[in-house]
Scaffold this motif. Structure first.
Motif, PDB file in Angstrom:
ATOM      1  N   LEU A  55     -86.046 -65.155 -49.201  1.00 17.12           N
ATOM      2  CA  LEU A  55     -86.621 -64.046 -49.687  1.00 17.12           C
ATOM      3  C   LEU A  55     -88.165 -64.192 -49.936  1.00 17.12           C
ATOM      4  O   LEU A  55     -88.302 -65.211 -50.684  1.00 17.12           O
ATOM      5  N   TYR A  56     -88.829 -63.577 -49.540  1.00 14.64           N
ATOM      6  CA  TYR A  56     -90.244 -63.551 -49.437  1.00 14.64           C
ATOM      7  C   TYR A  56     -90.874 -62.319 -49.894  1.00 14.64           C
ATOM      8  O   TYR A  56     -90.322 -61.195 -49.426  1.00 14.64           O
ATOM      9  N   SER A  57     -92.045 -62.476 -50.588  1.00 16.33           N
ATOM     10  CA  SER A  57     -92.913 -61.344 -50.677  1.00 16.33           C
ATOM     11  C   SER A  57     -94.020 -61.580 -49.893  1.00 16.33           C
ATOM     12  O   SER A  57     -94.662 -62.586 -49.621  1.00 16.33           O
ATOM     13  N   PHE A  58     -94.769 -60.370 -49.253  1.00 16.80           N
ATOM     14  CA  PHE A  58     -95.844 -60.682 -48.320  1.00 16.80           C
ATOM     15  C   PHE A  58     -96.895 -59.512 -48.571  1.00 16.80           C
ATOM     16  O   PHE A  58     -96.336 -58.147 -48.795  1.00 16.80           O
ATOM     17  N   SER A  59     -98.123 -59.589 -49.028  1.00 17.86           N
ATOM     18  CA  SER A  59     -99.228 -58.595 -49.226  1.00 17.86           C
ATOM     19  C   SER A  59    -100.344 -58.750 -48.377  1.00 17.86           C
ATOM     20  O   SER A  59    -100.671 -59.942 -48.273  1.00 17.86           O
ATOM     21  N   GLU A  60    -101.113 -57.679 -47.733  1.00 22.26           N
ATOM     22  CA  GLU A  60    -102.126 -57.886 -46.946  1.00 22.26           C
ATOM     23  C   GLU A  60    -103.191 -58.417 -47.781  1.00 22.26           C
ATOM     24  O   GLU A  60    -104.024 -59.073 -47.235  1.00 22.26           O
ATOM     25  N   TYR A  61    -103.207 -58.301 -48.845  1.00 25.44           N
ATOM     26  CA  TYR A  61    -104.269 -58.900 -50.008  1.00 25.44           C
ATOM     27  C   TYR A  61    -104.067 -60.414 -50.242  1.00 25.44           C
ATOM     28  O   TYR A  61    -105.248 -60.908 -50.320  1.00 25.44           O
ATOM     29  N   ILE A  62    -102.758 -60.877 -50.169  1.00 24.20           N
ATOM     30  CA  ILE A  62    -102.689 -62.312 -50.320  1.00 24.20           C
ATOM     31  C   ILE A  62    -102.805 -62.890 -48.986  1.00 24.20           C
ATOM     32  O   ILE A  62    -103.354 -64.142 -49.010  1.00 24.20           O
ATOM     33  N   GLY A  63    -102.117 -62.460 -47.952  1.00 27.14           N
ATOM     34  CA  GLY A  63    -102.419 -62.959 -46.784  1.00 27.14           C
ATOM     35  C   GLY A  63    -101.282 -63.847 -46.515  1.00 27.14           C
ATOM     36  O   GLY A  63    -101.416 -64.472 -45.266  1.00 27.14           O
ATOM     37  N   GLU A  64    -100.558 -64.274 -47.042  1.00 26.17           N
ATOM     38  CA  GLU A  64     -99.171 -65.244 -46.641  1.00 26.17           C
ATOM     39  C   GLU A  64     -98.273 -64.940 -47.573  1.00 26.17           C
ATOM     40  O   GLU A  64     -98.341 -64.664 -48.672  1.00 26.17           O
ATOM     41  N   PRO A  65     -97.057 -65.287 -47.026  1.00 21.89           N
ATOM     42  CA  PRO A  65     -95.733 -65.000 -47.613  1.00 21.89           C
ATOM     43  C   PRO A  65     -95.412 -66.063 -48.833  1.00 21.89           C
ATOM     44  O   PRO A  65     -96.038 -67.126 -49.000  1.00 21.89           O
ATOM     45  N   VAL A  66     -95.006 -65.284 -49.949  1.00 24.79           N
ATOM     46  CA  VAL A  66     -94.756 -66.170 -51.134  1.00 24.79           C
ATOM     47  C   VAL A  66     -93.029 -66.130 -51.506  1.00 24.79           C
ATOM     48  O   VAL A  66     -92.437 -65.153 -51.294  1.00 24.79           O
ATOM     49  N   LEU A  67     -92.763 -67.363 -51.340  1.00 29.88           N
ATOM     50  CA  LEU A  67     -91.189 -67.728 -51.520  1.00 29.88           C
ATOM     51  C   LEU A  67     -90.548 -67.016 -52.988  1.00 29.88           C
ATOM     52  O   LEU A  67     -91.275 -67.523 -54.006  1.00 29.88           O
ATOM     53  N   ILE A  68     -89.845 -66.145 -53.065  1.00 31.37           N
ATOM     54  CA  ILE A  68     -89.142 -65.739 -54.279  1.00 31.37           C
ATOM     55  C   ILE A  68     -87.887 -66.351 -54.454  1.00 31.37           C
ATOM     56  O   ILE A  68     -87.575 -66.904 -55.591  1.00 31.37           O
ATOM     57  N   ALA A  69     -86.924 -66.500 -53.565  1.00 33.33           N
ATOM     58  CA  ALA A  69     -85.471 -67.009 -53.680  1.00 33.33           C
ATOM     59  C   ALA A  69     -84.996 -67.572 -52.504  1.00 33.33           C
ATOM     60  O   ALA A  69     -85.420 -67.181 -51.494  1.00 33.33           O
ATOM     61  N   GLU A  70     -83.915 -68.401 -52.608  1.00 30.84           N
ATOM     62  CA  GLU A  70     -83.211 -68.692 -51.409  1.00 30.84           C
ATOM     63  C   GLU A  70     -81.895 -68.352 -51.495  1.00 30.84           C
ATOM     64  O   GLU A  70     -81.523 -67.734 -52.476  1.00 30.84           O
ATOM     65  N   ASN A  71     -81.199 -68.285 -50.403  1.00 27.96           N
ATOM     66  CA  ASN A  71     -79.782 -67.872 -50.455  1.00 27.96           C
ATOM     67  C   ASN A  71     -79.582 -66.536 -50.638  1.00 27.96           C
ATOM     68  O   ASN A  71     -78.636 -66.097 -51.334  1.00 27.96           O
ATOM     69  N   ALA A  72     -80.546 -65.567 -49.861  1.00 29.23           N
ATOM     70  CA  ALA A  72     -80.423 -64.198 -50.328  1.00 29.23           C
ATOM     71  C   ALA A  72     -79.760 -63.596 -49.204  1.00 29.23           C
ATOM     72  O   ALA A  72     -80.117 -63.739 -48.029  1.00 29.23           O
ATOM     73  N   ALA A  73     -78.766 -62.558 -49.572  1.00 28.28           N
ATOM     74  CA  ALA A  73     -78.257 -61.788 -48.399  1.00 28.28           C
ATOM     75  C   ALA A  73     -78.566 -60.187 -48.537  1.00 28.28           C
ATOM     76  O   ALA A  73     -78.645 -59.710 -47.481  1.00 28.28           O
ATOM     77  N   ASP A  74     -79.100 -59.689 -49.775  1.00 29.66           N
ATOM     78  CA  ASP A  74     -79.725 -58.379 -49.731  1.00 29.66           C
ATOM     79  C   ASP A  74     -80.374 -58.581 -51.070  1.00 29.66           C
ATOM     80  O   ASP A  74     -80.478 -59.494 -51.833  1.00 29.66           O
ATOM     81  N   PHE A  75     -81.524 -57.477 -51.445  1.00 26.84           N
ATOM     82  CA  PHE A  75     -82.343 -57.420 -52.342  1.00 26.84           C
ATOM     83  C   PHE A  75     -83.037 -56.197 -52.549  1.00 26.84           C
ATOM     84  O   PHE A  75     -82.901 -55.173 -51.532  1.00 26.84           O
ATOM     85  N   ASP A  76     -83.508 -55.829 -53.860  1.00 23.65           N
ATOM     86  CA  ASP A  76     -84.438 -54.839 -53.933  1.00 23.65           C
ATOM     87  C   ASP A  76     -85.247 -55.048 -55.150  1.00 23.65           C
ATOM     88  O   ASP A  76     -85.172 -56.404 -55.646  1.00 23.65           O
ATOM     89  N   PHE A  77     -86.143 -54.306 -55.446  1.00 25.85           N
ATOM     90  CA  PHE A  77     -87.068 -54.728 -56.449  1.00 25.85           C
ATOM     91  C   PHE A  77     -87.680 -53.647 -57.313  1.00 25.85           C
ATOM     92  O   PHE A  77     -87.976 -52.359 -56.724  1.00 25.85           O
ATOM     93  N   ASN A  78     -88.228 -53.943 -58.532  1.00 23.01           N
ATOM     94  CA  ASN A  78     -88.732 -53.179 -59.563  1.00 23.01           C
ATOM     95  C   ASN A  78     -90.563 -53.561 -59.555  1.00 23.01           C
ATOM     96  O   ASN A  78     -90.340 -54.526 -59.517  1.00 23.01           O
ATOM     97  N   TYR A  79     -91.252 -52.712 -59.411  1.00 26.22           N
ATOM     98  CA  TYR A  79     -92.671 -53.114 -59.427  1.00 26.22           C
ATOM     99  C   TYR A  79     -93.090 -52.455 -60.742  1.00 26.22           C
ATOM    100  O   TYR A  79     -92.881 -51.364 -61.214  1.00 26.22           O
TER     101      TYR A  79
END
Length: 331
Positions: free
Chosen positions: A182-206
Protein backbone atom coordinates in the motif's frame (compact mmCIF):
# COMPACT_ATOMS: atom_id res chain seq x y z
CA UNK A 1 5.60 20.35 -23.57
CA UNK A 2 2.02 21.63 -23.77
CA UNK A 3 -0.34 19.56 -25.88
CA UNK A 4 -1.98 20.71 -29.09
CA UNK A 5 -5.37 22.28 -28.63
CA UNK A 6 -7.96 21.12 -31.13
CA UNK A 7 -11.45 22.39 -31.77
CA UNK A 8 -14.51 20.66 -30.37
CA UNK A 9 -16.30 18.31 -32.78
CA UNK A 10 -19.03 19.82 -34.91
CA UNK A 11 -22.57 19.44 -33.59
CA UNK A 12 -24.96 17.95 -36.14
CA UNK A 13 -27.89 20.06 -37.22
CA UNK A 14 -31.03 19.63 -35.13
CA UNK A 15 -34.50 19.51 -36.58
CA UNK A 16 -35.92 20.88 -33.32
CA UNK A 17 -34.72 23.70 -31.16
CA UNK A 18 -32.54 22.13 -28.42
CA UNK A 19 -32.84 23.07 -24.77
CA UNK A 20 -29.62 23.73 -22.87
CA UNK A 21 -28.88 23.12 -19.22
CA UNK A 22 -26.65 25.34 -17.10
CA UNK A 23 -23.84 22.77 -17.10
CA UNK A 24 -21.95 21.07 -19.97
CA UNK A 25 -23.73 18.07 -21.40
CA UNK A 26 -21.59 15.56 -23.20
CA UNK A 27 -23.48 12.32 -23.49
CA UNK A 28 -23.20 12.02 -27.26
CA UNK A 29 -20.61 9.51 -28.52
CA UNK A 30 -17.26 11.13 -29.22
CA UNK A 31 -16.18 8.32 -31.55
CA UNK A 32 -17.84 10.26 -34.38
CA UNK A 33 -15.32 13.04 -33.94
CA UNK A 34 -12.10 12.89 -35.92
CA UNK A 35 -9.20 11.80 -33.72
CA UNK A 36 -6.18 14.08 -34.27
CA UNK A 37 -2.72 12.75 -35.01
CA UNK A 38 -1.11 14.37 -32.00
CA UNK A 39 -0.14 11.83 -29.31
CA UNK A 40 -2.07 13.45 -26.47
CA UNK A 41 -4.83 15.59 -27.96
CA UNK A 42 -6.72 17.96 -25.69
CA UNK A 43 -9.66 20.18 -26.42
CA UNK A 44 -11.84 22.69 -24.68
CA UNK A 45 -14.91 20.93 -23.30
CA UNK A 46 -17.68 21.05 -25.93
CA UNK A 47 -21.39 21.54 -25.37
CA UNK A 48 -23.04 18.51 -26.94
CA UNK A 49 -26.63 17.29 -26.91
CA UNK A 50 -27.86 14.25 -25.05
CA UNK A 51 -28.74 11.16 -27.05
CA UNK A 52 -32.43 10.40 -27.22
CA UNK A 53 -31.92 6.67 -26.57
CA UNK A 54 -30.33 5.55 -23.30
CA UNK A 55 -28.96 1.96 -23.31
CA UNK A 56 -30.95 -0.56 -21.31
CA UNK A 57 -29.73 -1.09 -17.74
CA UNK A 58 -28.88 -4.41 -16.14
CA UNK A 59 -27.60 -3.52 -12.67
CA UNK A 60 -25.76 -0.85 -10.69
CA UNK A 61 -22.01 -1.54 -10.44
CA UNK A 62 -20.59 1.55 -8.68
CA UNK A 63 -21.95 4.20 -6.32
CA UNK A 64 -20.36 7.45 -5.03
CA UNK A 65 -21.35 10.47 -2.96
CA UNK A 66 -20.29 14.01 -3.92
CA UNK A 67 -20.90 17.37 -2.24
CA UNK A 68 -19.09 20.22 -4.02
CA UNK A 69 -22.09 22.61 -3.99
CA UNK A 70 -24.90 20.08 -3.49
CA UNK A 71 -25.00 16.53 -2.21
CA UNK A 72 -25.45 14.06 -5.06
CA UNK A 73 -25.41 10.30 -5.28
CA UNK A 74 -23.78 9.11 -8.51
CA UNK A 75 -24.31 5.56 -9.76
CA UNK A 76 -22.94 3.69 -12.78
CA UNK A 77 -24.73 0.79 -14.46
CA UNK A 78 -23.24 -2.19 -16.29
CA UNK A 79 -24.53 -0.67 -19.55
CA UNK A 80 -22.34 2.43 -19.07
CA UNK A 81 -25.06 4.84 -17.95
CA UNK A 82 -24.01 7.33 -15.26
CA UNK A 83 -26.93 8.52 -13.11
CA UNK A 84 -27.16 11.34 -10.58
CA UNK A 85 -29.69 11.28 -7.73
CA UNK A 86 -30.63 14.53 -5.95
CA UNK A 87 -32.15 13.66 -2.60
CA UNK A 88 -33.70 17.14 -2.18
CA UNK A 89 -36.23 16.61 -4.96
CA UNK A 90 -35.68 12.83 -5.35
CA UNK A 91 -34.84 13.26 -9.04
CA UNK A 92 -32.81 10.66 -10.92
CA UNK A 93 -31.10 11.82 -14.12
CA UNK A 94 -28.89 10.01 -16.62
CA UNK A 95 -26.07 12.54 -17.04
CA UNK A 96 -23.70 10.54 -19.28
CA UNK A 97 -23.72 7.34 -21.34
CA UNK A 98 -20.88 5.17 -22.60
CA UNK A 99 -19.01 5.45 -19.27
CA UNK A 100 -16.33 2.93 -18.28
CA UNK A 101 -15.35 4.46 -14.92
CA UNK A 102 -15.69 7.75 -13.02
CA UNK A 103 -14.59 9.57 -9.87
CA UNK A 104 -17.03 11.92 -8.18
CA UNK A 105 -15.16 13.79 -5.45
CA UNK A 106 -16.11 16.97 -3.63
CA UNK A 107 -13.84 19.37 -5.53
CA UNK A 108 -15.83 20.09 -8.69
CA UNK A 109 -19.36 20.15 -10.04
CA UNK A 110 -18.87 17.14 -12.25
CA UNK A 111 -16.95 13.83 -12.10
CA UNK A 112 -13.80 12.84 -13.92
CA UNK A 113 -14.85 10.20 -16.44
CA UNK A 114 -13.35 7.48 -18.62
CA UNK A 115 -15.54 6.83 -21.66
CA UNK A 116 -15.75 3.46 -23.37
CA UNK A 117 -14.71 4.98 -26.72
CA UNK A 118 -11.29 6.15 -25.42
CA UNK A 119 -12.00 9.74 -24.38
CA UNK A 120 -11.47 10.86 -20.80
CA UNK A 121 -12.76 13.96 -19.04
CA UNK A 122 -10.43 15.62 -16.51
CA UNK A 123 -11.90 18.69 -14.79
CA UNK A 124 -14.26 18.98 -17.79
CA UNK A 125 -11.48 18.92 -20.40
CA UNK A 126 -11.31 16.06 -22.90
CA UNK A 127 -8.30 13.91 -23.80
CA UNK A 128 -8.10 10.86 -26.02
CA UNK A 129 -6.56 8.14 -23.82
CA UNK A 130 -7.86 4.70 -24.82
CA UNK A 131 -5.32 2.98 -22.55
CA UNK A 132 -6.95 4.33 -19.35
CA UNK A 133 -9.10 1.82 -17.40
CA UNK A 134 -9.61 3.39 -13.94
CA UNK A 135 -9.74 6.81 -12.28
CA UNK A 136 -9.34 8.20 -8.75
CA UNK A 137 -8.92 11.92 -8.21
CA UNK A 138 -7.00 13.31 -11.17
CA UNK A 139 -5.05 10.06 -11.49
CA UNK A 140 -5.72 7.41 -14.12
CA UNK A 141 -4.84 3.73 -14.10
CA UNK A 142 -3.59 2.35 -17.42
CA UNK A 143 -3.98 -1.09 -18.97
CA UNK A 144 -0.38 -1.85 -17.96
CA UNK A 145 -1.02 -0.83 -14.30
CA UNK A 146 0.80 2.50 -14.59
CA UNK A 147 -0.55 5.71 -13.06
CA UNK A 148 -0.95 8.83 -15.20
CA UNK A 149 -1.68 12.41 -14.13
CA UNK A 150 -1.71 15.89 -15.66
CA UNK A 151 0.63 18.68 -14.65
CA UNK A 152 0.36 21.99 -16.51
CA UNK A 153 -1.47 20.27 -19.36
CA UNK A 154 1.24 17.64 -19.78
CA UNK A 155 0.76 13.95 -18.99
CA UNK A 156 3.15 12.24 -16.57
CA UNK A 157 3.27 8.47 -16.07
CA UNK A 158 5.04 6.36 -13.46
CA UNK A 159 5.26 2.58 -13.16
CA UNK A 160 3.20 1.99 -10.03
CA UNK A 161 2.18 -1.60 -10.85
CA UNK A 162 -1.14 -0.60 -9.22
CA UNK A 163 -4.32 -2.68 -9.03
CA UNK A 164 -6.54 -0.77 -6.53
CA UNK A 165 -6.62 3.05 -6.48
CA UNK A 166 -8.53 5.46 -4.20
CA UNK A 167 -8.56 9.22 -3.68
CA UNK A 168 -10.52 11.79 -1.67
CA UNK A 169 -8.95 14.81 -3.34
CA UNK A 170 -7.67 15.47 -6.87
CA UNK A 171 -3.89 15.54 -6.34
CA UNK A 172 -3.24 12.78 -3.77
CA UNK A 173 -3.78 9.08 -4.38
CA UNK A 174 -3.24 5.86 -2.45
CA UNK A 175 -2.97 2.51 -4.15
CA UNK A 176 -2.23 -1.18 -3.68
CA UNK A 177 0.24 -2.72 -6.11
CA UNK A 178 0.37 -6.25 -7.51
CA UNK A 179 2.56 -7.30 -4.54
CA UNK A 180 -0.10 -6.10 -2.04
CA UNK A 181 1.99 -3.13 -0.93
CA UNK A 182 0.00 0.00 0.00
CA UNK A 183 1.46 3.32 -1.16
CA UNK A 184 0.62 7.01 -1.06
CA UNK A 185 1.54 9.28 -3.97
CA UNK A 186 1.27 13.04 -4.34
CA UNK A 187 2.27 15.31 -7.19
CA UNK A 188 3.99 17.50 -4.59
CA UNK A 189 6.21 14.71 -3.21
CA UNK A 190 6.84 13.14 -6.61
CA UNK A 191 7.52 9.56 -5.52
CA UNK A 192 5.49 6.80 -3.82
CA UNK A 193 5.64 6.42 -0.03
CA UNK A 194 5.16 2.92 1.40
CA UNK A 195 2.42 2.81 4.05
CA UNK A 196 1.88 -0.91 4.69
CA UNK A 197 2.48 -4.37 3.29
CA UNK A 198 0.13 -7.32 2.80
CA UNK A 199 -2.91 -5.11 2.05
CA UNK A 200 -6.06 -6.30 0.23
CA UNK A 201 -8.26 -3.19 0.61
CA UNK A 202 -7.99 0.23 2.28
CA UNK A 203 -9.38 3.70 2.79
CA UNK A 204 -8.21 6.71 4.76
CA UNK A 205 -9.11 9.82 6.73
CA UNK A 206 -7.18 12.98 6.03
CA UNK A 207 -6.75 16.11 8.11
CA UNK A 208 -9.74 18.45 7.67
CA UNK A 209 -12.03 20.69 9.73
CA UNK A 210 -13.96 17.69 11.05
CA UNK A 211 -11.19 15.13 11.41
CA UNK A 212 -8.07 16.52 13.08
CA UNK A 213 -5.90 13.54 12.21
CA UNK A 214 -4.79 11.33 9.39
CA UNK A 215 -5.27 7.58 9.47
CA UNK A 216 -5.09 4.86 6.86
CA UNK A 217 -7.33 1.86 7.48
CA UNK A 218 -6.43 -1.30 5.58
CA UNK A 219 -7.52 -4.92 5.46
CA UNK A 220 -4.83 -7.55 5.20
CA UNK A 221 -4.90 -10.41 2.72
CA UNK A 222 -5.97 -12.62 5.65
CA UNK A 223 -8.96 -10.33 6.33
CA UNK A 224 -7.69 -8.56 9.47
CA UNK A 225 -8.32 -4.83 10.03
CA UNK A 226 -5.23 -2.67 10.70
CA UNK A 227 -4.87 1.10 11.09
CA UNK A 228 -1.84 3.30 10.48
CA UNK A 229 -2.21 6.25 12.84
CA UNK A 230 -1.09 9.86 12.84
CA UNK A 231 0.57 9.68 16.25
CA UNK A 232 0.27 13.41 16.98
CA UNK A 233 -3.54 13.59 16.78
CA UNK A 234 -5.08 10.11 16.79
CA UNK A 235 -6.56 8.16 19.70
CA UNK A 236 -5.75 4.61 18.60
CA UNK A 237 -7.20 2.78 21.62
CA UNK A 238 -10.64 4.36 21.17
CA UNK A 239 -10.67 3.91 17.39
CA UNK A 240 -9.56 0.27 17.65
CA UNK A 241 -12.33 -0.48 20.16
CA UNK A 242 -14.97 0.44 17.56
CA UNK A 243 -13.73 -1.36 14.44
CA UNK A 244 -14.25 -5.07 13.74
CA UNK A 245 -11.31 -7.46 13.87
CA UNK A 246 -12.12 -8.83 10.42
CA UNK A 247 -13.68 -7.28 7.31
CA UNK A 248 -13.89 -7.62 3.51
CA UNK A 249 -14.00 -3.95 2.46
CA UNK A 250 -13.63 -0.54 4.12
CA UNK A 251 -14.83 2.98 3.28
CA UNK A 252 -13.88 6.03 5.36
CA UNK A 253 -14.56 9.79 5.41
CA UNK A 254 -13.63 12.44 8.00
CA UNK A 255 -13.45 9.99 10.88
CA UNK A 256 -16.55 8.03 9.86
CA UNK A 257 -16.25 4.49 8.56
CA UNK A 258 -18.25 1.79 6.80
CA UNK A 259 -16.91 -1.76 7.01
CA UNK A 260 -18.29 -4.62 4.97
CA UNK A 261 -18.26 -7.59 7.30
CA UNK A 262 -17.44 -11.16 6.34
CA UNK A 263 -21.14 -12.00 5.84
CA UNK A 264 -21.51 -9.14 3.31
CA UNK A 265 -23.46 -6.78 5.62
CA UNK A 266 -22.03 -3.52 6.99
CA UNK A 267 -20.96 -1.77 10.16
CA UNK A 268 -21.21 2.04 10.25
CA UNK A 269 -19.63 4.25 12.88
CA UNK A 270 -17.38 7.08 13.96
CA UNK A 271 -13.85 6.75 15.29
CA UNK A 272 -14.36 9.08 18.25
CA UNK A 273 -17.68 7.97 19.75
CA UNK A 274 -19.74 4.89 20.36
CA UNK A 275 -22.39 5.35 17.65
CA UNK A 276 -21.75 2.18 15.71
CA UNK A 277 -24.67 0.43 14.04
CA UNK A 278 -25.10 -2.71 11.98
CA UNK A 279 -26.67 -2.34 8.54
CA UNK A 280 -28.38 -5.57 7.51
CA UNK A 281 -27.90 -5.09 3.78
CA UNK A 282 -25.70 -7.45 1.78
CA UNK A 283 -23.93 -5.20 -0.69
CA UNK A 284 -21.83 -5.26 -3.84
CA UNK A 285 -20.44 -1.70 -3.61
CA UNK A 286 -20.69 1.26 -1.23
CA UNK A 287 -19.45 4.71 -0.36
CA UNK A 288 -19.43 6.96 2.71
CA UNK A 289 -19.25 10.76 2.94
CA UNK A 290 -18.95 12.01 6.52
CA UNK A 291 -22.16 10.53 8.09
CA UNK A 292 -23.95 9.75 4.82
CA UNK A 293 -23.58 6.43 3.07
CA UNK A 294 -24.84 4.60 -0.02
CA UNK A 295 -24.88 0.83 -0.56
CA UNK A 296 -25.72 -1.16 -3.69
CA UNK A 297 -27.59 -4.20 -2.42
CA UNK A 298 -27.56 -7.64 -3.99
CA UNK A 299 -31.21 -6.96 -4.88
CA UNK A 300 -29.98 -4.30 -7.33
CA UNK A 301 -31.24 -1.30 -5.34
CA UNK A 302 -29.22 1.56 -3.86
CA UNK A 303 -29.82 2.27 -0.18
CA UNK A 304 -28.98 5.92 0.50
CA UNK A 305 -28.75 7.21 4.07
CA UNK A 306 -28.60 10.99 4.62
CA UNK A 307 -28.01 12.76 7.95
CA UNK A 308 -28.80 16.46 7.58
CA UNK A 309 -27.09 18.62 10.17
CA UNK A 310 -29.25 21.45 11.49
CA UNK A 311 -26.46 23.00 13.54
CA UNK A 312 -22.92 22.80 12.13
CA UNK A 313 -21.20 23.42 15.46
CA UNK A 314 -22.37 20.03 16.70
CA UNK A 315 -21.57 18.06 13.58
CA UNK A 316 -21.67 14.68 15.31
CA UNK A 317 -24.50 15.26 17.82
CA UNK A 318 -27.65 13.25 17.07
CA UNK A 319 -30.02 15.88 18.48
CA UNK A 320 -29.01 18.24 15.67
CA UNK A 321 -29.52 15.67 12.92
CA UNK A 322 -32.44 14.86 10.62
CA UNK A 323 -32.29 11.31 9.20
CA UNK A 324 -33.51 10.60 5.67
CA UNK A 325 -33.38 7.22 3.92
CA UNK A 326 -34.00 6.52 0.23
CA UNK A 327 -34.25 3.36 -1.86
CA UNK A 328 -33.13 4.01 -5.45
CA UNK A 329 -34.12 1.51 -8.13
CA UNK A 330 -32.82 1.12 -11.66
CA UNK A 331 -34.62 3.48 -14.05
Amino acid sequence: MAEDIIPAPEIPEQTEEPSFSSEPDFTEEFSEAEIPYSENPVMVFPEIYKPEDIPENGRFVKVSLSCFTELFCYALTDSGNLYRFNYLDESMECVKTGVKDYWAGCYSDFPNIIFENGWVSVEENLYYKPEFVGVAGNFFLTESNELAFLDENEWHIFEANAKIIKSHEPYVIKYIDENNNLYSFSEYIGEPVLIAENAADFDFNYFDKINYAEETIYITTEGFVNIVFDEEFSKPELFLSFVPKNAKRVYSSSGNFLFQKEDGTYLSGNKSMDRNKNIDIIGTDADVLIRDYAIIGTDGKIYLHIEELTYFGEAVADEYTVIKDFVIELP
